[in-house]
Design a protein around this motif. Structure first.
Motif, mmCIF file in Angstrom:
data_model
loop_
_atom_site.group_PDB
_atom_site.id
_atom_site.type_symbol
_atom_site.label_atom_id
_atom_site.label_comp_id
_atom_site.label_asym_id
_atom_site.label_seq_id
_atom_site.Cartn_x
_atom_site.Cartn_y
_atom_site.Cartn_z
ATOM 1 N N ARG A 123 -4.622 13.119 5.758
ATOM 2 C CA ARG A 123 -5.741 13.838 6.388
ATOM 3 C C ARG A 123 -7.102 13.213 6.093
ATOM 4 O O ARG A 123 -7.917 13.076 7.015
ATOM 5 C CB ARG A 123 -5.725 15.310 5.972
ATOM 6 N N PRO A 124 -7.434 12.820 4.836
ATOM 7 C CA PRO A 124 -8.749 12.213 4.620
ATOM 8 C C PRO A 124 -8.988 10.992 5.514
ATOM 9 O O PRO A 124 -10.084 10.818 6.063
ATOM 10 C CB PRO A 124 -8.712 11.824 3.138
ATOM 11 N N ALA A 125 -7.962 10.165 5.677
ATOM 12 C CA ALA A 125 -8.130 8.974 6.517
ATOM 13 C C ALA A 125 -8.312 9.364 7.981
ATOM 14 O O ALA A 125 -9.109 8.750 8.707
ATOM 15 C CB ALA A 125 -6.918 8.058 6.354
ATOM 16 N N GLN A 126 -7.561 10.384 8.425
ATOM 17 C CA GLN A 126 -7.711 10.825 9.811
ATOM 18 C C GLN A 126 -9.127 11.335 10.069
ATOM 19 O O GLN A 126 -9.741 11.038 11.103
ATOM 20 C CB GLN A 126 -6.677 11.922 10.103
ATOM 21 N N VAL A 127 -9.650 12.098 9.113
ATOM 22 C CA VAL A 127 -11.023 12.613 9.242
ATOM 23 C C VAL A 127 -12.016 11.452 9.294
ATOM 24 O O VAL A 127 -12.946 11.442 10.123
ATOM 25 C CB VAL A 127 -11.351 13.560 8.073
ATOM 26 N N LEU A 128 -11.810 10.476 8.430
ATOM 27 C CA LEU A 128 -12.760 9.362 8.388
ATOM 28 C C LEU A 128 -12.751 8.546 9.670
ATOM 29 O O LEU A 128 -13.800 8.088 10.131
ATOM 30 C CB LEU A 128 -12.446 8.462 7.190
ATOM 31 N N ARG A 129 -11.564 8.328 10.229
ATOM 32 C CA ARG A 129 -11.514 7.574 11.496
ATOM 33 C C ARG A 129 -12.378 8.271 12.556
ATOM 34 O O ARG A 129 -13.152 7.623 13.270
ATOM 35 C CB ARG A 129 -10.069 7.477 11.990
ATOM 36 N N THR A 130 -12.257 9.583 12.611
ATOM 37 C CA THR A 130 -13.032 10.345 13.594
ATOM 38 C C THR A 130 -14.525 10.238 13.305
ATOM 39 O O THR A 130 -15.337 9.992 14.221
ATOM 40 C CB THR A 130 -12.600 11.825 13.561
ATOM 41 N N GLU A 131 -14.913 10.421 12.038
ATOM 42 C CA GLU A 131 -16.340 10.411 11.695
ATOM 43 C C GLU A 131 -16.959 9.034 11.861
ATOM 44 O O GLU A 131 -18.119 8.909 12.291
ATOM 45 C CB GLU A 131 -16.536 10.919 10.267
ATOM 46 N N PRO A 159 -26.257 19.917 1.128
ATOM 47 C CA PRO A 159 -26.632 20.507 2.409
ATOM 48 C C PRO A 159 -26.229 19.580 3.555
ATOM 49 O O PRO A 159 -26.197 18.363 3.403
ATOM 50 C CB PRO A 159 -28.158 20.623 2.303
ATOM 51 N N THR A 160 -25.911 20.150 4.682
ATOM 52 C CA THR A 160 -25.544 19.334 5.837
ATOM 53 C C THR A 160 -26.753 19.120 6.731
ATOM 54 O O THR A 160 -27.783 19.758 6.573
ATOM 55 C CB THR A 160 -24.419 20.005 6.635
ATOM 56 N N GLY A 161 -26.617 18.235 7.681
ATOM 57 C CA GLY A 161 -27.704 17.955 8.615
ATOM 58 C C GLY A 161 -27.252 16.887 9.578
ATOM 59 O O GLY A 161 -26.078 16.497 9.592
ATOM 60 N N ASP A 162 -28.176 16.384 10.379
ATOM 61 C CA ASP A 162 -27.808 15.365 11.354
ATOM 62 C C ASP A 162 -27.267 14.116 10.680
ATOM 63 O O ASP A 162 -26.391 13.439 11.218
ATOM 64 C CB ASP A 162 -29.035 15.008 12.199
ATOM 65 N N ARG A 163 -27.826 13.796 9.519
ATOM 66 C CA ARG A 163 -27.433 12.553 8.843
ATOM 67 C C ARG A 163 -26.291 12.741 7.856
ATOM 68 O O ARG A 163 -25.757 11.758 7.349
ATOM 69 C CB ARG A 163 -28.650 11.970 8.107
ATOM 70 N N VAL A 164 -25.986 13.960 7.506
ATOM 71 C CA VAL A 164 -24.947 14.237 6.508
ATOM 72 C C VAL A 164 -23.892 15.166 7.107
ATOM 73 O O VAL A 164 -24.208 16.270 7.537
ATOM 74 C CB VAL A 164 -25.539 14.883 5.238
ATOM 75 N N THR A 165 -22.653 14.686 7.140
ATOM 76 C CA THR A 165 -21.534 15.514 7.593
ATOM 77 C C THR A 165 -20.628 15.793 6.401
ATOM 78 O O THR A 165 -20.176 14.866 5.727
ATOM 79 C CB THR A 165 -20.735 14.796 8.687
ATOM 80 N N VAL A 166 -20.422 17.061 6.122
ATOM 81 C CA VAL A 166 -19.570 17.468 5.007
ATOM 82 C C VAL A 166 -18.274 18.040 5.573
ATOM 83 O O VAL A 166 -18.303 18.949 6.400
ATOM 84 C CB VAL A 166 -20.275 18.518 4.129
ATOM 85 N N VAL A 167 -17.153 17.492 5.135
ATOM 86 C CA VAL A 167 -15.850 17.923 5.644
ATOM 87 C C VAL A 167 -15.031 18.488 4.496
ATOM 88 O O VAL A 167 -14.584 17.749 3.618
ATOM 89 C CB VAL A 167 -15.093 16.742 6.282
ATOM 90 N N PRO A 168 -14.826 19.806 4.449
ATOM 91 C CA PRO A 168 -13.921 20.371 3.441
ATOM 92 C C PRO A 168 -12.484 20.094 3.824
ATOM 93 O O PRO A 168 -12.067 20.386 4.945
ATOM 94 C CB PRO A 168 -14.256 21.863 3.477
ATOM 95 N N ALA A 202 -20.030 8.132 14.343
ATOM 96 C CA ALA A 202 -21.260 7.500 13.851
ATOM 97 C C ALA A 202 -21.587 6.238 14.628
ATOM 98 O O ALA A 202 -22.747 5.967 14.952
ATOM 99 C CB ALA A 202 -21.106 7.192 12.358
ATOM 100 N N GLN A 203 -20.547 5.470 14.930
ATOM 101 C CA GLN A 203 -20.781 4.238 15.698
ATOM 102 C C GLN A 203 -21.268 4.551 17.106
ATOM 103 O O GLN A 203 -22.173 3.883 17.625
ATOM 104 C CB GLN A 203 -19.492 3.409 15.724
ATOM 105 N N ARG A 204 -20.679 5.564 17.721
ATOM 106 C CA ARG A 204 -21.121 5.927 19.078
ATOM 107 C C ARG A 204 -22.548 6.468 19.060
ATOM 108 O O ARG A 204 -23.298 6.310 20.030
ATOM 109 C CB ARG A 204 -20.175 6.976 19.680
#
Length: 265
Positions: free
Chosen positions: A61-69, A39-48, A73-75
């Motif tokens: 693509r996985p690395a690009q998604v992770l850089r964004t996430e 399940p998703t929520g504020d603390r869990v982001t699921v990216v298909p 999270a840091q912000r």
């Protein structure tokens, strides 16, 4: 981490995610759409990463998604980011295991230098050919395993999945009968009638009471698979044979200890 069932995956990944949620970390899950069950929520982001199992994946693509996430999270002020990546579905797309390794190389370029992000890359070993599994294993100097069922300064009990059962190390004496009995009961219940293996390769001592517990467990499985004792050190095997445990119908001696060698040619 290579898993072969939901029990094994949930034991490892569940603990990894629980630790994140108990602290101040963010969880990011990357997978094919079919593999996502969290399940998703504020603390869990699921990216298909794909809309269809046969869809080709850009290995970047996985690395690009992770850089964004990770940036998000840091912000948002999270202490760290825990990443779970399941790339099993890419094994069924053009490129197979080579694509998995390429994706993970790009993920490492993002996670490796970070002081706030850690990741588990998981794959279902049932979807891998032996050479693919070997290549994935060779590419990962660090592998993830489940926490022990029990561990103190004397005895350690680990759950095993291939085969199903337990692995014992240290010394099993009367003071630890209760924890061993509980772990053995749970292993028998999880097996649901299939053989249960007890790996004793690292066991230095076992007392007669614990052997009697194994005998009772074997005797209670007249229609189930046997209780199999694997890799017994010579002193333990001598005790088992001396008291006749090896002659019980519900118990079987499995593979020998690696230190056991045949006669010289």
């Amino acid at each position: 981490m290579a898993f072969a069932g939901e029990d094994e995956r949930n034991l490892v990944v569940g603990s990894f995610i629980d630790t994140a949620l108990a602290g101040e970390d963010k969880v990011v899950v990357l997978a094919g759409r079919e593999e996502i069950t969290l399940p998703t929520g504020d603390r869990v982001t699921v990216v298909p990463l794909s809309e269809h199992p046969s869809q080709a994946l850009d290995p970047r693509r996985p690395a690009q998604v992770l850089r964004t996430e990770i940036d998000r999270a840091q912000r948002a002020g999270y202490r760290g980011v825990r990443i779970v990546a399941d790339l099993t579905w890419t094994l069924r797309t053009p490129g197979g295991a080579g694509l998995v390794l390429d994706c993970e190389r790009h993920i490492e370029e993002v996670v490796g230098p970070s002081t706030s992000a850690i990741a588990i890359c998981q794959v279902d070993r049932r979807a891998c050919r032996p050479r693919e599994l070997a290549a994935l294993k060779d590419a990962h100097p660090v592998t993830v395993t489940a926490d022990p069922d029990f561990a103190d300064s004397v005895l350690r009990i680990d759950r095993t999945f291939h085969p199903l059962g337990l692995a014992l190390s240290g010394e099993l004496d009367a003071a630890r009968h209760a924890v061993f009995g509980e772990a053995l009961s749970q292993a028998l219940a999880r097996a649901n009638g299939s053989p249960v293996h007890v790996d004793m390769a690292e066991l230095k001592f076992i007392d007669v009471g614990a052997l009697a517990m194994l005998a009772r467990a074997a005797d209670a499985r007249p229609r189930g698979g046997p209780l199999v004792l694997d890799r017994m050190p010579a002193p333990v095997r001598s005790m088992v044979e001396m008291i006749g445990l090896d002659r019980l119908p519900g118990l079987r001696l499995g593979i020998p200890h690696p230190d056991v060698h045949g006669p010289d040619p």
